[in-house]
Design a protein around this motif. Structure first.
Motif, PDB file in Angstrom:
ATOM      1  N   LYS A  96      33.811-109.699  56.175  1.00 19.50           N
ATOM      2  CA  LYS A  96      33.595-110.985  55.975  1.00 19.50           C
ATOM      3  C   LYS A  96      34.474-111.810  57.281  1.00 19.50           C
ATOM      4  CE  LYS A  96      32.578-111.052  51.958  1.00 19.50           C
ATOM      5  NZ  LYS A  96      30.166-112.093  51.239  1.00 19.50           N
ATOM      6  N   GLY A  97      33.912-112.319  57.910  1.00 20.24           N
ATOM      7  CA  GLY A  97      34.006-113.410  59.039  1.00 20.24           C
ATOM      8  C   GLY A  97      33.516-112.922  60.143  1.00 20.24           C
ATOM      9  N   LEU A  98      35.083-112.867  61.254  1.00 17.21           N
ATOM     10  CA  LEU A  98      33.942-111.824  62.194  1.00 17.21           C
ATOM     11  C   LEU A  98      33.813-111.033  62.385  1.00 17.21           C
ATOM     12  CD1 LEU A  98      37.147-114.830  64.065  1.00 17.21           C
ATOM     13  CD2 LEU A  98      34.244-114.793  64.390  1.00 17.21           C
ATOM     14  N   SER A  99      34.615-110.274  61.504  1.00 15.06           N
ATOM     15  CA  SER A  99      34.483-108.653  61.304  1.00 15.06           C
ATOM     16  C   SER A  99      32.500-108.834  60.972  1.00 15.06           C
ATOM     17  CB  SER A  99      35.225-107.984  60.342  1.00 15.06           C
ATOM     18  OG  SER A  99      36.622-108.046  60.759  1.00 15.06           O
ATOM     19  N   LEU A 140      14.071 -94.880  73.967  1.00 17.34           N
ATOM     20  CA  LEU A 140      13.889 -96.403  73.130  1.00 17.34           C
ATOM     21  C   LEU A 140      14.986 -96.673  73.982  1.00 17.34           C
ATOM     22  CD1 LEU A 140      13.565 -97.476  70.178  1.00 17.34           C
ATOM     23  CD2 LEU A 140      15.565 -96.910  69.910  1.00 17.34           C
ATOM     24  N   CYS A 141      14.931 -98.098  74.314  1.00 16.25           N
ATOM     25  CA  CYS A 141      15.596 -99.132  74.771  1.00 16.25           C
ATOM     26  C   CYS A 141      15.726-100.069  73.950  1.00 16.25           C
ATOM     27  CB  CYS A 141      14.976 -99.722  75.483  1.00 16.25           C
ATOM     28  SG  CYS A 141      14.291 -98.417  77.465  1.00 16.25           S
ATOM     29  N   ILE A 142      17.246-100.222  73.539  1.00 15.41           N
ATOM     30  CA  ILE A 142      18.036-101.033  72.626  1.00 15.41           C
ATOM     31  C   ILE A 142      18.643-102.045  72.846  1.00 15.41           C
ATOM     32  CG2 ILE A 142      19.311-101.139  70.145  1.00 15.41           C
ATOM     33  CD1 ILE A 142      19.278 -98.220  70.405  1.00 15.41           C
ATOM     34  N   VAL A 143      17.707-103.315  72.341  1.00 18.05           N
ATOM     35  CA  VAL A 143      18.166-104.895  72.755  1.00 18.05           C
ATOM     36  C   VAL A 143      19.705-105.624  71.825  1.00 18.05           C
ATOM     37  CG1 VAL A 143      17.745-106.994  73.988  1.00 18.05           C
ATOM     38  CG2 VAL A 143      16.373-105.667  74.241  1.00 18.05           C
ATOM     39  N   PRO A 144      21.030-105.147  72.393  1.00 19.99           N
ATOM     40  CA  PRO A 144      21.540-105.757  71.403  1.00 19.99           C
ATOM     41  C   PRO A 144      21.632-107.092  70.999  1.00 19.99           C
ATOM     42  CG  PRO A 144      23.774-104.800  73.767  1.00 19.99           C
ATOM     43  CD  PRO A 144      21.297-104.740  73.946  1.00 19.99           C
ATOM     44  N   GLY A 145      22.741-107.393  69.920  1.00 20.31           N
ATOM     45  CA  GLY A 145      22.311-108.805  69.366  1.00 20.31           C
ATOM     46  C   GLY A 145      23.666-109.547  69.633  1.00 20.31           C
ATOM     47  N   MET A 146      23.693-110.370  69.277  1.00 20.21           N
ATOM     48  CA  MET A 146      25.219-111.257  69.636  1.00 20.21           C
ATOM     49  C   MET A 146      26.916-111.090  70.117  1.00 20.21           C
ATOM     50  SD  MET A 146      26.940-114.731  67.978  1.00 20.21           S
ATOM     51  CE  MET A 146      27.506-113.623  66.213  1.00 20.21           C
ATOM     52  N   GLU A 147      26.847-109.506  69.257  1.00 17.06           N
ATOM     53  CA  GLU A 147      28.039-108.867  69.855  1.00 17.06           C
ATOM     54  C   GLU A 147      27.839-108.117  71.035  1.00 17.06           C
ATOM     55  OE1 GLU A 147      31.345-105.530  68.101  1.00 17.06           O
ATOM     56  OE2 GLU A 147      29.058-105.276  67.320  1.00 17.06           O
ATOM     57  N   TYR A 204      17.939-106.259  68.124  1.00  8.45           N
ATOM     58  CA  TYR A 204      18.293-105.851  66.991  1.00  8.45           C
ATOM     59  C   TYR A 204      19.631-107.638  66.668  1.00  8.45           C
ATOM     60  CZ  TYR A 204      22.749-105.462  63.574  1.00  8.45           C
ATOM     61  OH  TYR A 204      23.649-105.597  62.904  1.00  8.45           O
ATOM     62  N   GLU A 205      18.610-108.405  65.858  1.00  6.36           N
ATOM     63  CA  GLU A 205      19.172-109.593  65.520  1.00  6.36           C
ATOM     64  C   GLU A 205      18.856-110.576  66.616  1.00  6.36           C
ATOM     65  OE1 GLU A 205      23.123-109.393  63.884  1.00  6.36           O
ATOM     66  OE2 GLU A 205      22.630-109.470  61.810  1.00  6.36           O
ATOM     67  N   THR A 206      19.663-111.494  67.484  1.00  3.59           N
ATOM     68  CA  THR A 206      19.402-112.289  68.298  1.00  3.59           C
ATOM     69  C   THR A 206      18.650-111.177  70.002  1.00  3.59           C
ATOM     70  OG1 THR A 206      21.715-111.501  69.223  1.00  3.59           O
ATOM     71  CG2 THR A 206      21.529-113.819  67.910  1.00  3.59           C
ATOM     72  N   GLY A 207      19.113-109.851  70.013  1.00  4.73           N
ATOM     73  CA  GLY A 207      17.632-109.125  70.445  1.00  4.73           C
ATOM     74  C   GLY A 207      17.266-108.741  70.414  1.00  4.73           C
ATOM     75  N   GLU A 236      17.392-116.658  60.054  1.00  6.03           N
ATOM     76  CA  GLU A 236      18.362-116.033  58.805  1.00  6.03           C
ATOM     77  C   GLU A 236      19.670-115.582  59.375  1.00  6.03           C
ATOM     78  OE1 GLU A 236      16.355-112.773  58.247  1.00  6.03           O
ATOM     79  OE2 GLU A 236      15.464-113.450  56.183  1.00  6.03           O
ATOM     80  N   LEU A 237      19.959-115.197  60.933  1.00  2.00           N
ATOM     81  CA  LEU A 237      20.932-114.786  61.608  1.00  2.00           C
ATOM     82  C   LEU A 237      21.927-116.254  61.576  1.00  2.00           C
ATOM     83  CD1 LEU A 237      23.008-113.542  63.176  1.00  2.00           C
ATOM     84  CD2 LEU A 237      22.440-114.795  65.078  1.00  2.00           C
ATOM     85  N   LYS A 238      21.119-117.928  61.649  1.00  2.85           N
ATOM     86  CA  LYS A 238      22.017-119.048  61.841  1.00  2.85           C
ATOM     87  C   LYS A 238      22.613-119.389  60.131  1.00  2.85           C
ATOM     88  CE  LYS A 238      21.368-124.155  62.841  1.00  2.85           C
ATOM     89  NZ  LYS A 238      22.158-124.563  61.747  1.00  2.85           N
ATOM     90  N   VAL A 239      21.887-118.663  59.212  1.00  2.19           N
ATOM     91  CA  VAL A 239      22.492-119.200  57.939  1.00  2.19           C
ATOM     92  C   VAL A 239      23.408-118.367  57.258  1.00  2.19           C
ATOM     93  CG1 VAL A 239      21.592-118.568  55.616  1.00  2.19           C
ATOM     94  CG2 VAL A 239      20.272-120.179  56.831  1.00  2.19           C
ATOM     95  N   GLU A 240      23.663-117.268  58.261  1.00  5.49           N
ATOM     96  CA  GLU A 240      24.212-116.477  58.413  1.00  5.49           C
ATOM     97  C   GLU A 240      25.825-116.328  58.658  1.00  5.49           C
ATOM     98  OE1 GLU A 240      26.058-112.970  56.637  1.00  5.49           O
ATOM     99  OE2 GLU A 240      25.200-113.372  55.531  1.00  5.49           O
ATOM    100  N   LEU A 241      25.806-117.045  60.262  1.00  2.30           N
ATOM    101  CA  LEU A 241      26.797-117.000  61.135  1.00  2.30           C
ATOM    102  C   LEU A 241      27.802-118.961  60.170  1.00  2.30           C
ATOM    103  CD1 LEU A 241      25.368-117.644  64.640  1.00  2.30           C
ATOM    104  CD2 LEU A 241      27.658-116.318  63.781  1.00  2.30           C
ATOM    105  N   ASP A 242      26.525-119.505  59.575  1.00  2.00           N
ATOM    106  CA  ASP A 242      26.854-120.992  58.809  1.00  2.00           C
ATOM    107  C   ASP A 242      28.352-120.486  58.027  1.00  2.00           C
ATOM    108  OD1 ASP A 242      26.147-121.884  60.739  1.00  2.00           O
ATOM    109  OD2 ASP A 242      24.773-122.848  59.845  1.00  2.00           O
ATOM    110  N   GLU A 243      27.582-119.347  56.796  1.00  2.00           N
ATOM    111  CA  GLU A 243      28.350-118.625  55.521  1.00  2.00           C
ATOM    112  C   GLU A 243      29.761-118.125  56.567  1.00  2.00           C
ATOM    113  OE1 GLU A 243      27.790-116.282  52.669  1.00  2.00           O
ATOM    114  OE2 GLU A 243      26.387-116.622  53.397  1.00  2.00           O
ATOM    115  N   GLN A 244      29.627-117.285  57.415  1.00  2.00           N
ATOM    116  CA  GLN A 244      30.476-116.172  57.410  1.00  2.00           C
ATOM    117  C   GLN A 244      31.531-117.172  58.734  1.00  2.00           C
ATOM    118  OE1 GLN A 244      31.841-113.010  56.402  1.00  2.00           O
ATOM    119  NE2 GLN A 244      28.927-112.885  55.484  1.00  2.00           N
ATOM    120  N   LEU A 245      31.414-118.292  58.814  1.00  2.00           N
ATOM    121  CA  LEU A 245      32.197-118.920  59.282  1.00  2.00           C
ATOM    122  C   LEU A 245      32.694-120.375  58.823  1.00  2.00           C
ATOM    123  CD1 LEU A 245      30.971-118.910  62.909  1.00  2.00           C
ATOM    124  CD2 LEU A 245      32.703-117.507  62.035  1.00  2.00           C
TER     125      LEU A 245
END
Length: 303
Positions: A96-99, A140-147, A204-207, A236-245
């Motif tokens: 939950k949250g920032l984790s 395989l070249c991976i583009v990470p998300g927000m983290e 991945y996500e924002t990536g 969907e990520l924006k909704v999840e961000l709003d919920e977790q924060l």
């Protein structure tokens, strides 16, 4: 259940947990003490040659673990416990949250300065350094998300039948646009991997958005390939961000939570010394407090 009495309550009996060392010793027909020294070997526990083949087959068929039969008698309790930990499915933890978004901090701060990180897969057993990179292979070249951290993809890459690299956002490009990041990543790929035709990208996500931009740039150069998209879509990520924060009522509460969370990750779960965080009025002061408190407790420099 088939008796003449009415059933008032029926429930399953929890299966008794048996450790791997107990199972191995039971196969050998040897009694085991409740407490064992971690350096005790199977031979010292009474596991002799006539049972070694049976134990070897059990480990192979049940856990897909192959040992030289000559070495099995010398396996220690500690080694077997490590094996058990590696094959035991971890319990799912709903973060939950920032984790949810930030889970790792590298012990080696220099890793964050490299263009990409190579992760182990089925075709390469250990992580390669950037200077050991083999440009003749297909990656395989991976583009990470927000983290922006490669560790989130380690388990995924361990099951791949091709080498994998995770492109890194870097520390010197904090104000890049999505298009600028995509161009920088493409330049790195073309220079390091010497792409000639097919490419394999994973966003991945924002990536995902950055990976899509990369595909367009690569196709403009006459290359073709495959793009895999995993995780939340941007909306969907924006909704999840709003919920977790949503638990943070103000900007200051969010800043305190971010500082405390990253501090705890770097300190291995130890949040001692952050008593003055509330008194720090600016973000720069909060960061300075965390850095000063971490000095001597973590291998990072104060830069």
């Amino acid at each position: 259940l088939r008796g003449i009495q009415h059933v008032l309550l029926a429930s399953t009996v929890p299966e008794q947990q048996t450790s791997l060392i107990q199972k191995i010793v039971a196969l050998a027909g040897t009694p085991i003490k409740q407490s064992l020294d971690k350096n005790t070997t199977l031979e010292e526990l009474g596991v002799f040659d006539d049972k070694i083949q049976e134990i070897s087959q059990y480990l192979k068929l049940t856990y897909n673990i192959v040992f030289d039969e000559n070495k099995i008698p010398f396996l220690t309790v500690d080694t077997i416990q490590q094996i058990e930990n590696s094959i035991t499915k971890p319990a799912f933890k709903d973060e939950k949250g920032l984790s949810t978004f930030f889970t790792f901090v590298d012990a080696d701060e220099l890793v964050a300065t490299t263009d990409f990180v190579c992760l182990p897969s089925l075709v390469n057993n250990s992580s390669m350094r950037e200077d050991e990179f083999d440009a003749t292979q297909t990656y395989l070249c991976i583009v990470p998300g927000m983290e922006g951290h490669h560790e989130r993809f380690r388990l995924l890459c361990e099951r791949l039948k091709l080498p994998a690299i995770v492109l890194q956002p870097g520390l010197d490009h904090l104000r890049e646009t999505m298009q600028e990041t995509a161009k920088r990543f493409v330049d790195v790929l073309l220079k390091k991997t010497q792409l000639q035709n097919n490419f394999y990208l994973l966003g991945y996500e924002t990536g995902i958005a950055i990976a899509l931009e990369m595909v367009a740039l690569l196709e403009d150069r006459g290359l073709t390939g495959t793009l895999y998209c995993i995780g939340f879509a941007p909306d969907e990520l924006k909704v999840e961000l709003d919920e977790q924060l949503s638990e943070f009522a103000s900007e200051e509460e969010l800043q305190n939570a971010v500082a405390r969370h990253m501090f705890t990750l770097m300190a291995g779960g130890d949040a001692r010394g952050l008593g003055g965080l509330q008194a720090a009025s600016t973000w720069a002061q909060k960061v300075e407090l965390c850095v000063r408190t971490l000095l001597g407790r973590v291998p990072h420099s104060a830069q």
